[in-house]
Design an enzyme around this catalytic site. Structure first.
Site, short mmCIF file in Angstrom:
data_model
loop_
_atom_site.label_atom_id
_atom_site.label_comp_id
_atom_site.label_asym_id
_atom_site.label_seq_id
_atom_site.Cartn_x
_atom_site.Cartn_y
_atom_site.Cartn_z
N LYS A 137 36.83 46.67 36.86
CA LYS A 137 36.10 48.05 36.41
C LYS A 137 36.92 48.95 35.79
O LYS A 137 36.37 49.50 34.94
CB LYS A 137 35.37 48.50 37.75
CG LYS A 137 34.26 47.54 38.50
CD LYS A 137 33.34 48.33 39.47
CE LYS A 137 32.39 47.49 39.87
NZ LYS A 137 31.48 48.32 40.91
N LYS A 220 29.81 35.59 36.59
CA LYS A 220 28.77 35.66 37.50
C LYS A 220 27.73 36.54 37.01
O LYS A 220 27.96 37.36 36.14
CB LYS A 220 29.34 36.22 38.73
CG LYS A 220 29.89 37.73 38.82
CD LYS A 220 30.17 38.35 40.17
CE LYS A 220 30.33 39.94 39.66
NZ LYS A 220 30.63 40.73 40.82
N LYS A 223 25.07 43.23 37.92
CA LYS A 223 24.34 44.27 37.35
C LYS A 223 25.07 45.02 36.40
O LYS A 223 24.45 45.66 35.43
CB LYS A 223 23.80 44.96 38.59
CG LYS A 223 24.62 45.38 39.77
CD LYS A 223 23.81 45.95 40.79
CE LYS A 223 24.96 45.89 42.07
NZ LYS A 223 24.20 46.12 43.16
#
Ligand code: TYM
Length: 361
Positions: A137, A220, A223
């Site tokens: 992230k 994967k 969201k």
């Protein structure tokens, strides 16, 4: 083909039978989910929420909406409020039952943040830095732009878990490393102070622990990083979902066979069909021998539609009754709060905090 409730495949590490002896406490399970989107996606549902619904029958379950984790990346307060309600509505729509499970919101139980602060004191900087989710992230915008909250996110997650002394934590594969940190912190604390925490086991079902993106089937479904066409949103119009499935990336050899390395797209579609339709992958391979990808996609679209339609209808209905949703959250926090506070009191005493108004021991 119609959707049937699939039996859960055997977990990778079998949790063993629950303690069902008359009067014995049932083993505890605990898990959380972030309210960071308007709808959960099929990965959240199959990797986590469906297992919560199944486990609540035999375990003592605690499930919460991780609103404090949701503010470790940029957020909009109005959306966060709405999404927290939508998250509770979706758990209920998925069959998580407030009569069986404590369903609550993380920020309603202050002990989570309080224990996280204590655990920050026994977590190494290097150990936190190795967490791959933080690396991924923060890499997106550069480590300098990432918040301190994002860095210490796994420590809050450890606190979420350890407060309830659960036996199992049902999550998807992407949370495994955070659970390993949680176990390390529990062992470290127990060793350094006094045995206080249970060292929890992950409950990760191999068949559904990692659902892949429809457009990039080696990544994967996520969201935060999937494109809209790669992700199946549980609350989307089922027609939109069917269209996405029909446009899923496959390959050019035309054979329907489960082979995640060579045929990630087709393998993902087979996994989804098996998870939702209840037939084994081997049976599906046999049934689809000689058939085309169009047929597989069409059947999967139908099964998914049958699955998400009642989920969507029920969620929308529940969203019209906010009083009920708030009541569920309040009752859940009422069940969770005293358990969390009792653990926190033990922790404070063991680490040397003076309890207010009592002589120091
Ligand atoms: P979150 O909100 O990102 O995801 C919720 C759950 O969905 C699973 N999941 C998937 N499973 C299979 N395939 C996928 N593509 C997929 N994408 C997501 C996740 O593994 C997760 O189980 N840190 C957690 C929330 C949390 C938590 C906790 C969980 C906070 N405190 C304590 C357990 C215990 C998270 O961000 O999940």
């Amino acid at each position: 083909m119609s959707a049937t409730t699939a039996h859960p495949p055997a977990p990778e590490t079998a949790p063993g039978p629950p303690a069902t002896a008359e009067g014995a406490a049932r083993p505890r399970v605990l898990s959380g989910i972030q309210p960071t989107s308007d709808s959960y996606h099929l990965g959240n549902y199959l990797g986590a929420v469906r297992n919560w619904q199944i486990l609540q029958a035999d375990y003592q379950p605690f499930f919460f909406i991780a609103d404090q984790h949701a503010i470790t990346v940029d957020w909009d307060p109005k959306l966060l409020r709405e999404r927290t309600l939508r998250s509770v509505a979706q758990l209920l729509a998925a069959g998580v039952d407030p009569e069986k499970s404590a369903i609550f919101v993380q920020s309603h139980v202050p002990a989570h943040a309080q224990l996280a602060w204590v655990l920050n004191g026994i977590t190494g900087f290097g150990e936190a830095r190795r967490m791959t989710q933080f690396k991924d992230k923060s890499a997106k915008e550069g480590e300098g732009a990432a918040s301190v909250g994002l860095f210490t996110y796994p420590v809050l997650m450890a606190a979420d878990i350890l407060l309830y002394r659960p036996h199992y934590v049902p999550v998807g594969e992407d949370q495994r490393q955070h659970l390993e940190l949680t176990r390390d912190l529990a062992q470290r604390f127990n060793h350094r102070f006094k045995k206080t925490f249970r060292v929890p086991e992950p409950y990760i079902l191999r068949a559904t622990s990692k659902i892949y993106d429809l457009q990039e089937p080696t990544r994967k479904m996520s969201k935060s990083s999937s494109s809209p066409s790669g992700i199946i949103e549980m609350l989307d119009d089922p027609k939109v979902t069917a269209k996405k499935i029909r446009s899923a990336v496959t390959d050019s050899d035309g054979e329907i066979r489960y082979d995640p390395d060579e045929k990630p797209g087709v393998s993902n579609l087979l996994s989804l069909l098996s998870a939702l339709g209840g037939e084994s992958i081997a049976d599906l391979e046999e049934q689809y021998a000689g058939k085309g990808y169009g047929q597989l996609k069409g059947d999967l679209a139908e099964v998914v539609t049958n699955y998400v339609t009642p989920y969507r209808d029920r969620t929308l209905e529940l969203l019209d009754d906010q009083t009920y949703l708030l009541q569920v959250m309040a009752e859940g926090a009422g069940q969770a709060g005293p358990i969390a506070e009792a653990t926190l009191r033990d922790v404070y005493q063991r680490i040397g905090f003076v309890a207010p108004g009592t002589p120091a021991r």
